[in-house]
Write an enzyme that holds these catalytic residues in place. Structure first.
Site, PDB file in Angstrom:
ATOM      1  N   HIS A 188       0.824  -1.213   0.000  1.00  0.00           N
ATOM      2  CA  HIS A 188       0.000   0.000   0.000  1.00  0.00           C
ATOM      3  C   HIS A 188       0.856   1.261   0.000  1.00  0.00           C
ATOM      4  O   HIS A 188       0.537   2.244  -0.669  1.00  0.00           O
ATOM      5  CB  HIS A 188      -0.936  -0.003   1.217  1.00  0.00           C
ATOM      6  CG  HIS A 188      -2.090  -0.939   1.062  1.00  0.00           C
ATOM      7  ND1 HIS A 188      -2.784  -1.446   2.134  1.00  0.00           N
ATOM      8  CD2 HIS A 188      -2.663  -1.468  -0.036  1.00  0.00           C
ATOM      9  CE1 HIS A 188      -3.751  -2.247   1.684  1.00  0.00           C
ATOM     10  NE2 HIS A 188      -3.691  -2.272   0.389  1.00  0.00           N
ATOM     11  N   GLU A 430      -8.872 -14.962 -14.725  1.00  0.00           N
ATOM     12  CA  GLU A 430      -8.082 -14.665 -13.532  1.00  0.00           C
ATOM     13  C   GLU A 430      -7.392 -15.885 -12.939  1.00  0.00           C
ATOM     14  O   GLU A 430      -6.658 -15.757 -11.961  1.00  0.00           O
ATOM     15  CB  GLU A 430      -8.982 -14.053 -12.450  1.00  0.00           C
ATOM     16  CG  GLU A 430      -9.669 -12.775 -12.864  1.00  0.00           C
ATOM     17  CD  GLU A 430     -10.695 -12.335 -11.849  1.00  0.00           C
ATOM     18  OE1 GLU A 430     -10.341 -11.525 -10.983  1.00  0.00           O
ATOM     19  OE2 GLU A 430     -11.846 -12.814 -11.919  1.00  0.00           O
ATOM     20  N   ASP A 454      -4.831 -11.172 -10.064  1.00  0.00           N
ATOM     21  CA  ASP A 454      -5.191 -12.504  -9.559  1.00  0.00           C
ATOM     22  C   ASP A 454      -4.556 -13.617 -10.382  1.00  0.00           C
ATOM     23  O   ASP A 454      -4.191 -14.661  -9.840  1.00  0.00           O
ATOM     24  CB  ASP A 454      -6.715 -12.681  -9.532  1.00  0.00           C
ATOM     25  CG  ASP A 454      -7.315 -12.216  -8.209  1.00  0.00           C
ATOM     26  OD1 ASP A 454      -6.586 -12.187  -7.208  1.00  0.00           O
ATOM     27  OD2 ASP A 454      -8.508 -11.879  -8.186  1.00  0.00           O
ATOM     28  N   CYS A 501      -6.731  -5.858 -17.334  1.00  0.00           N
ATOM     29  CA  CYS A 501      -6.763  -4.850 -16.277  1.00  0.00           C
ATOM     30  C   CYS A 501      -5.871  -5.325 -15.138  1.00  0.00           C
ATOM     31  O   CYS A 501      -5.626  -6.515 -14.981  1.00  0.00           O
ATOM     32  CB  CYS A 501      -8.185  -4.609 -15.781  1.00  0.00           C
ATOM     33  SG  CYS A 501      -9.040  -6.078 -15.219  1.00  0.00           S
TER      34      CYS A 501
END
Length: 569
Positions: A188, A430, A454, A501
């Site tokens: 993050h 994914e 993923d 994406c």
């Protein structure tokens, strides 16, 4: 003069004086005993600190949303949930009362116990940094300890680690960048640094030992290079590069309204990923050609009830009103994993990332799914909508989901409600299984969107937020590229479009590689669009294809990235 090397996670040049940050939140004001008559006052002081901390986090969340968009600010929703956790509050209050200790000491005892819980709870373990960040802020407020980051000038921060709240608090006018001993490109802190355009290098293990307070530091957040006490010639050289980067940024921003076309005329679609309609200003600002991924689950989270059909319809319509006739791909609800609906009591799973999530959840809870499909169809009358199912692993799942779409269509026809009867339906690729059977899946849908985050996680069997496994998280791992290539080939064979994406799409060199493999569309965080566009329009599609054909046979991520950087303009 000496050089250090780390992971460049946020591009840019920074020159400043080294300032070491200890982040020793938990050693201040600890150990105080209190008298009986002071207990209520101490509990009151604890509640005041909670309130003050919440106000600070809400301010940080708003700042992040303004500067980088809703996608990044949502990180801080988890912080707010901790501050409202009754288990935390009641435990601290009980410790103050029973043991007659200060709020700081009670909180420290809670933290000591939490260390054990974190080891036994995978969900919490992966969020250890965020949990300790917010608890540290509560302690700082109890001790009236100011955040020194906010008072620094002309510095490069050096720390073992920086928390997301500290990263957002950095004033770019004065702090020129940061270096940390730990961290990954997908943490993050790194993501926020990149979004806020703060030059940053992580994973410099010996930084705290090799760098002294007040050393002059020169950092390159693109290549991950640090020069300690650079020579005048090095400073001159880097300042020249800094000016070129500043000029390039201006040029890139100007390009936002230009079509994304290679030098030999190949048109590529660049789209934005969003979570809420409030992000649309950012989408328009950075020149996205449409919405490649609208994550609808955020309509369901952080609430005690389920969103109504009308509520969902109005949310989708709001996007259509702003985007006009530009394409909008709505992903149906993708809960499970690390996202849960409060209104739904889901099963307790040992590994929720492999459990009831994505299309599995929708087919289990058909009433929730049908309501959402009806809302999407109703909105499709007002905009260029497509719908997409997440976490597909079998053909049967697609067939079953399409049946529910037909039920919704028939209901709306009977009710006399207008909608686009030819709305396109796609799926996300994914998992390795969906990539391997993409030929069969392509016969059931109108388009594919490869969810690279993923796909990497499931193929390489690693948690992408795990710092200990960051060395394994390699987007250009040969297995990933081969699965992507297979998916693209099967999409083309069946005459359907294929987009991608995720983080892969936002890295300019990898974006070009994906185009060379045959990707039609790229979708990413809005802020990443200009730099990807700039890289694409500088190159020839014929050259990009040749490069892709070569590197697909390379045996490592490192070799592929090196080749891309050397051979792309």
């Amino acid at each position: 003069m000496k050089k250090l090397k780390g992971i460049g996670v946020s591009p840019g040049i920074g020159i400043g004086i080294a300032k070491k940050i200890s982040n020793d939140f938990f050693s201040v004001c600890i150990g105080k005993k209190i008298k009986d008559e002071k207990v209520e006052k101490e509990i009151e002081r604890f509640y005041e600190s909670i309130k003050k901390t919440e106000e600070e986090i809400l301010k940080i969340k708003a700042t992040t949303e303004k500067l980088a968009g809703k996608e990044y600010s949502e990180i801080f929703s988890f912080y707010i949930s901790i501050l409202k956790d009754r288990n935390l509050i009641e435990k601290i209050e009980r410790t103050i009362k029973q043991e007659k200790v200060s709020a700081e000491t009670a909180l420290k005892k809670f933290i000591d116990g939490l260390n054990k819980d974190l080891l036994e709870n995978n969900f919490l373990k992966d969020r250890k940094k965020e949990i300790f960040d917010i608890l540290g802020k509560i302690i700082s407020n109890l001790c009236n300890k100011p955040d020194e980051i906010e008072t620094l000038k002309n510095t490069i921060l050096v720390a073992n680690d920086l928390s997301p709240t500290q990263t957002v608090s950095i004033n770019k006018k004065y702090v020129k960048g940061f270096i940390t001993c730990v961290g990954t490109g997908t943490s993050h802190t790194s993501i926020i640094a990149k979004a806020l355009e703060i030059p940053a290098i992580v994973g410099v293990e010996n930084a705290m030992d090799e760098i002294r307070e007040n050393d002059i530091l020169l950092i390159d957040g693109t290549d991950g290079i640090i020069i300690v006490n650079p020579s005048p010639s090095e400073i001159k050289k880097i300042k020249s590069r800094e000016r070129k980067i500043a000029q390039l940024k201006k040029k890139i921003y100007i390009l936002r309204n230009k079509e994304t076309v290679t030098k030999d005329g190949k048109k590529i679609g660049l789209y934005a990923n969003i979570e809420l309609p409030e992000e649309l200003d950012s989408v328009i600002k950075y020149g996205a050609e449409g919405i490649g991924l609208f994550r609808t689950e955020y309509l369901y989270l952080k609430r005690k009830d389920l969103p109504t059909e009308e509520e969902q319809f109005l949310s989708y319509k709001k996007i259509a009103d702003k985007m006009k006739d530009k394409p909008i791909i709505i992903r149906t609800i993708d809960v499970g994993g690390d996202k849960f609906i409060s209104a739904f009591e889901g099963p307790k799973e040992l590994n929720s990332l492999l459990g009831l999530r994505g299309i599995r959840f929708s087919l289990e809870k058909k009433d929730i799914f049908l309501t959402q499909i009806r809302a999407i169809l109703k909105a499709s009358y007002y905009g260029n909508f497509k719908m997409m199912f997440p976490m597909v692993t079998t053909v049967e799942e697609v067939i079953e989901a399409k049946k529910i779409v037909e039920i919704a269509k028939n209901e709306l026809i009977k009710e006399g409600i207008k909608f686009n009867e030819n709305i396109e339906i796609g799926i996300m690729i994914e998992t390795p299984s969906s990539a391997i059977i993409s030929d069969e899946l392509a016969q059931e849908v109108d388009f594919f969107s490869i969810g690279s985050n993923d796909l990497i996680q499931y193929t390489l069997a690693i948690d992408r937020v795990s710092e200990k496994l960051s060395y394994l998280y390699k987007p250009c791992h040969p297995s990933i590229l081969k699965l992507i290539k297979l998916t693209i080939e099967n999409a083309k064979k069946n005459n359907i479009k294929v987009g991608i994406c995720g983080e892969m799409a936002s890295i300019p060199e990898i974006a070009c590689l994906l185009i060379g493999l045959g990707i039609d569309e790229l979708s990413m965080a809005p802020v990443a669009i200009p730099s990807v566009k700039e890289k694409i329009i500088k190159n020839y599609y014929s050259k990009i294809k040749e490069i892709a054909e070569k590197v697909i046979n390379f045996n490592s991520h490192e070799k592929i990235m090196s080749f891309l950087k050397k051979n792309l303009n």
